[in-house]
Enzyme design. Structure first.
Site, PDB file in Angstrom:
ATOM      1  N   THR A  62      -8.738  -8.993   1.034  1.00 22.59           N
ATOM      2  CA  THR A  62      -8.378  -8.304  -0.206  1.00 22.59           C
ATOM      3  C   THR A  62      -7.938  -9.243  -1.324  1.00 22.59           C
ATOM      4  O   THR A  62      -8.429  -9.171  -2.453  1.00 22.59           O
ATOM      5  CB  THR A  62      -7.268  -7.275   0.080  1.00 22.59           C
ATOM      6  OG1 THR A  62      -7.774  -6.293   0.979  1.00 22.59           O
ATOM      7  CG2 THR A  62      -6.810  -6.593  -1.199  1.00 22.59           C
ATOM      8  N   ASP A  79     -13.864  -5.722  -3.127  1.00 19.92           N
ATOM      9  CA  ASP A  79     -13.282  -7.018  -2.772  1.00 19.92           C
ATOM     10  C   ASP A  79     -13.872  -7.601  -1.498  1.00 19.92           C
ATOM     11  O   ASP A  79     -13.811  -8.808  -1.271  1.00 19.92           O
ATOM     12  CB  ASP A  79     -11.766  -6.909  -2.658  1.00 19.92           C
ATOM     13  CG  ASP A  79     -11.329  -5.819  -1.687  1.00 19.92           C
ATOM     14  OD1 ASP A  79     -12.152  -4.958  -1.312  1.00 19.92           O
ATOM     15  OD2 ASP A  79     -10.137  -5.811  -1.315  1.00 19.92           O
ATOM     16  N   HIS A 128     -10.323   0.348   8.096  1.00 15.95           N
ATOM     17  CA  HIS A 128      -9.574  -0.383   9.122  1.00 15.95           C
ATOM     18  C   HIS A 128      -9.291   0.526  10.320  1.00 15.95           C
ATOM     19  O   HIS A 128      -9.408   0.106  11.472  1.00 15.95           O
ATOM     20  CB  HIS A 128      -8.245  -0.887   8.558  1.00 15.95           C
ATOM     21  CG  HIS A 128      -8.320  -2.237   7.926  1.00 15.95           C
ATOM     22  ND1 HIS A 128      -8.616  -3.380   8.641  1.00 15.95           N
ATOM     23  CD2 HIS A 128      -8.123  -2.632   6.643  1.00 15.95           C
ATOM     24  CE1 HIS A 128      -8.609  -4.424   7.826  1.00 15.95           C
ATOM     25  NE2 HIS A 128      -8.318  -4.002   6.601  1.00 15.95           N
ATOM     26  N   ASN A 151      -4.678 -13.206   2.333  1.00 22.47           N
ATOM     27  CA  ASN A 151      -3.556 -12.330   1.990  1.00 22.47           C
ATOM     28  C   ASN A 151      -2.230 -13.028   2.309  1.00 22.47           C
ATOM     29  O   ASN A 151      -1.271 -12.939   1.547  1.00 22.47           O
ATOM     30  CB  ASN A 151      -3.638 -11.017   2.767  1.00 22.47           C
ATOM     31  CG  ASN A 151      -4.843 -10.183   2.386  1.00 22.47           C
ATOM     32  OD1 ASN A 151      -5.383 -10.321   1.289  1.00 22.47           O
ATOM     33  ND2 ASN A 151      -5.285  -9.319   3.296  1.00 22.47           N
ATOM     34  N   ASP A 167     -10.195   1.020   2.170  1.00 16.92           N
ATOM     35  CA  ASP A 167      -9.885  -0.083   3.074  1.00 16.92           C
ATOM     36  C   ASP A 167      -9.050   0.396   4.248  1.00 16.92           C
ATOM     37  O   ASP A 167      -9.327   0.055   5.408  1.00 16.92           O
ATOM     38  CB  ASP A 167      -9.142  -1.174   2.299  1.00 16.92           C
ATOM     39  CG  ASP A 167      -8.776  -2.366   3.167  1.00 16.92           C
ATOM     40  OD1 ASP A 167      -9.682  -3.130   3.533  1.00 16.92           O
ATOM     41  OD2 ASP A 167      -7.573  -2.532   3.477  1.00 16.92           O
ATOM     42  N   ASP A 172     -11.521  -1.031  -2.702  1.00 14.70           N
ATOM     43  CA  ASP A 172     -11.090  -1.910  -1.619  1.00 14.70           C
ATOM     44  C   ASP A 172     -11.851  -1.580  -0.336  1.00 14.70           C
ATOM     45  O   ASP A 172     -11.825  -0.443   0.138  1.00 14.70           O
ATOM     46  CB  ASP A 172      -9.583  -1.725  -1.404  1.00 14.70           C
ATOM     47  CG  ASP A 172      -8.934  -2.910  -0.719  1.00 14.70           C
ATOM     48  OD1 ASP A 172      -9.532  -3.442   0.232  1.00 14.70           O
ATOM     49  OD2 ASP A 172      -7.826  -3.299  -1.138  1.00 14.70           O
ATOM     50  N   LYS A 211      -2.150  -1.343  -3.761  1.00 20.69           N
ATOM     51  CA  LYS A 211      -1.592  -2.566  -3.173  1.00 20.69           C
ATOM     52  C   LYS A 211      -1.100  -3.480  -4.282  1.00 20.69           C
ATOM     53  O   LYS A 211      -1.758  -3.617  -5.316  1.00 20.69           O
ATOM     54  CB  LYS A 211      -2.658  -3.299  -2.353  1.00 20.69           C
ATOM     55  CG  LYS A 211      -3.229  -2.510  -1.194  1.00 20.69           C
ATOM     56  CD  LYS A 211      -4.298  -3.330  -0.483  1.00 20.69           C
ATOM     57  CE  LYS A 211      -4.924  -2.562   0.674  1.00 20.69           C
ATOM     58  NZ  LYS A 211      -5.990  -3.355   1.343  1.00 20.69           N
ATOM     59  N   ASP A 212       0.011  -4.162  -4.040  1.00 21.71           N
ATOM     60  CA  ASP A 212       0.527  -5.082  -5.065  1.00 21.71           C
ATOM     61  C   ASP A 212      -0.498  -6.161  -5.401  1.00 21.71           C
ATOM     62  O   ASP A 212      -0.737  -6.474  -6.567  1.00 21.71           O
ATOM     63  CB  ASP A 212       1.863  -5.693  -4.641  1.00 21.71           C
ATOM     64  CG  ASP A 212       1.873  -6.309  -3.247  1.00 21.71           C
ATOM     65  OD1 ASP A 212       0.811  -6.785  -2.795  1.00 21.71           O
ATOM     66  OD2 ASP A 212       2.944  -6.319  -2.606  1.00 21.71           O
ATOM     67  N   ARG A 213      -1.147  -6.739  -4.369  1.00 22.90           N
ATOM     68  CA  ARG A 213      -2.105  -7.806  -4.625  1.00 22.90           C
ATOM     69  C   ARG A 213      -3.332  -7.296  -5.389  1.00 22.90           C
ATOM     70  O   ARG A 213      -3.945  -8.030  -6.170  1.00 22.90           O
ATOM     71  CB  ARG A 213      -2.525  -8.493  -3.333  1.00 22.90           C
ATOM     72  CG  ARG A 213      -3.074  -7.583  -2.241  1.00 22.90           C
ATOM     73  CD  ARG A 213      -3.237  -8.356  -0.934  1.00 22.90           C
ATOM     74  NE  ARG A 213      -3.777  -7.560   0.162  1.00 22.90           N
ATOM     75  CZ  ARG A 213      -3.062  -6.865   1.021  1.00 22.90           C
ATOM     76  NH1 ARG A 213      -1.740  -6.846   0.913  1.00 22.90           N
ATOM     77  NH2 ARG A 213      -3.638  -6.192   2.005  1.00 22.90           N
TER      78      ARG A 213
END
Length: 550
Positions: free
Chosen positions: A80, A354, A311, A101, A307, A39, A163-165
């Site tokens: 993402t 991603d 950030h 997202n 990620d 990510d 992450k869930d996604r």
């Protein structure tokens, strides 16, 4: 590779055919396909730090794999959920439906999270209405879905992510996703996939492996000289903000593992270590790679921490640099495990990302680039003021939904205004806002009248007729939409956000080497479908990367 020379006879005589026909023996099917998504990893970081990698992780992939230097997430909203959707669908957002997202539903104006589904809950964990629990919003099939269909559900598709996604959008409709729970530190699935966790997951959770990092520090792995070209910490945070500088300590105010501690694990090397550990447990518990000849399994692993680090600190920081080095060593250990457990000659490995990342604006400004953060809600306010003055009606622009603005078409109609007139005025106003480079309207998207250039193509692919906004905005290079005061974010169609690593490794199938040809992340699914001899996913538009195949 052996070739069998087949001699065929002419129908009218016994003479040999003038042209020989060759049958090429296809390589054996893999036992396991491992798809790794890092990510928030820009290609630039892999190249920049290549000489510092160890032997078994990224270097192994680059030396033994087929690596594309000009590979891209080829759509205009690089976040993402969109990037993960691309990996195993081979589709663009205009088809797969995951446009961000989060987005605002144009009809109800309700906020939508990409993988939310209130019909399901996390197993044994607290579930909020906006938590990701199913792939309901994904409108196309994945490679795993097609493989499960072709094998009569004998092939297994398991995914895991911080992450869930990241897990759900790799798993597709027919796989099984496990995601990190920020309050408990567990990896859990949802009732979309099953009613209860299998025994191996229950045993894994009982051991509380997430607690072993309590009290640990994250310090630089390499000697100080290795970080000499990284950004000065003073560009990233105030000197008084010690919690944003090395060393980072993973504790909590309560003095024991709790939600505060589990949340801190996101930003640093330990969440990825846990993710890879859970992946090992999944291989053992599900017996992945042991189905027998011709029935491969798929293991999708999304590594989320890079990620979070980028950030917070930017890809130019010591923290990001060090995190990538630590991830390199973690991948080396995982590849060694795979070799012993399944055999790397029995395993296809794909690694990508991603999306990439821009530098933090303060760093870009220090290198004389025009860079700032741009608050989308303030753009909306300014647009409404302009439209009110022009058309005599307030709030013609209803909602900000990054990176777009929704217009109130019902109000526009009630007031006898022409939709195209309001759209054009809104788009033209946007171009007067400092930091905005381009704006596109719904009418342009629907009629296919965008300018003929690369940027417009990426934005057209990113726009979904039912879900996207009405005025799509593109920032200037190095600007990004955000209202914070530190850190950075992604989401643009520029190369720093689109150019990501793309590596295929597996000696029986891929020819190692550095490939300069243009490639897209969307090419992963059709390439794997070709090799696995299954139907490409329903929305796949990528190409088979034949130049890499043996």
């Amino acid at each position: 590779m052996r070739r069998l020379f087949l001699l065929t006879c002419l129908a009218a005589s016994s003479a040999l055919c003038a042209t020989p026909v060759y049958a090429v023996e296809k390589p054996a099917q893999p036992k396991l396909v491992v798809v790794l998504v890092v990510d928030g990893l820009p290609q630039e970081q892999v190249v920049r730090y290549r000489d510092q990698f160890g032997q078994g992780g990224f270097r192994r992939l680059l030396d033994q794999g087929a690596w594309f230097s000009d590979a891209h997430q080829a759509h205009g909203v690089t976040v993402t959920a969109v990037g993960h959707s691309a990996v195993l669908t081979g589709a663009y957002p205009y088809q797969h439906g995951i446009i961000a997202n989060n987005w605002v539903d144009p009809v109800t104006l309700a906020s939508v999270y990409c993988t939310e589904d209130t019909a399901y809950t996390y197993i044994g964990e607290e579930t909020k209405a906006s938590d990701g629990t199913s792939p309901a919003n994904l409108r196309v099939s994945t490679l795993g879905d097609e493989l499960r269909y072709a094998s009569g559900d004998r092939s297994k598709v398991i995914t895991v992510s911080g992450k869930d996604r990241g897990a759900i959008l790799l798993a597709g409709k027919a796989g099984t996703a496990y995601m990190y729970m920020g309050k408990t530190g567990n990896f859990a699935s949802s009732t979309y996939y099953m009613k209860n966790h299998p025994e191996w997951v229950q045993q894994y959770q009982t051991g509380k492996p997430q607690d072993r990092f309590y009290g640990k520090e994250w310090r630089p792995l390499l000697p100080d000289a290795a970080y000499a070209n990284d950004a000065n910490d003073n560009l990233l945070s105030d000197a008084s903000e010690k919690d944003k500088r090395f060393p980072f300590t993973y504790t909590s105010k309560s003095g024991k593992p709790d939600a505060e501690y589990y949340g801190k694990l996101n930003t640093g090397p330990y969440l990825d270590e846990m993710t890879l550990d859970f992946a090992r447990a999944a291989i053992e518990g599900e017996k992945l790679g042991q189905n027998g000849a011709g029935v491969p399994d798929v293991l999708g692993i999304s590594l989320s921490s890079h990620d979070y680090v980028n950030h917070s600190f930017g890809p130019e920081s010591r923290m990001s640099h060090d995190h990538l080095q630590r991830l390199d060593r973690q991948l080396a250990g995982f590849f060694s495990y795979l070799d012993k457990r399944v055999g790397l000659d029995n395993t296809m490995v794909v690694l990508t990302a991603d999306h990439g990342f821009p530098n933090v604006p303060e760093f870009s400004q220090a290198t004389r680039r025009d860079a700032q953060r741009l608050d989308g809600k303030k753009v909306l306010e300014g647009m409404n003021k302009y439209l009110s003055e022009k058309f005599g009606q307030d709030k013609l622009a209803s909602t900000w939904s990054n990176p777009s603005i929704l217009l109130d078409y019902k109000l526009i109609e009630q007031k006898g205004l022409k939709r195209e007139d309001v759209e054009t005025a809104a788009a033209r106003f946007a171009l007067t806002v400092p930091g905005i480079a381009n704006s596109f309207t719904r009418t342009q998207f629907e009629n296919g009248t965008l300018p003929q250039n690369r940027l417009s193509t990426l934005m057209q692919r990113a726009w979904n007729r039912q879900r996207s906004g009405d005025i799509m905005l593109v920032t200037k290079p190095y600007w990004y939409f955000g209202s914070g005061s530190h850190g950075t974010s992604h989401g643009s169609p520029y190369s720093y956000d689109t150019n990501v690593p793309l590596v295929f490794m597996g000696k029986p199938w891929f020819k190692p080497g550095a490939y300069g040809q243009y490639a897209e992340v969307m090419d992963i699914a059709p390439t794997l479908a070709h090799l696995l001899r299954v139907r490409p996913p329903s929305g796949s538009e990528g190409r088979v990367l034949t130049e890499t195949l043996r």
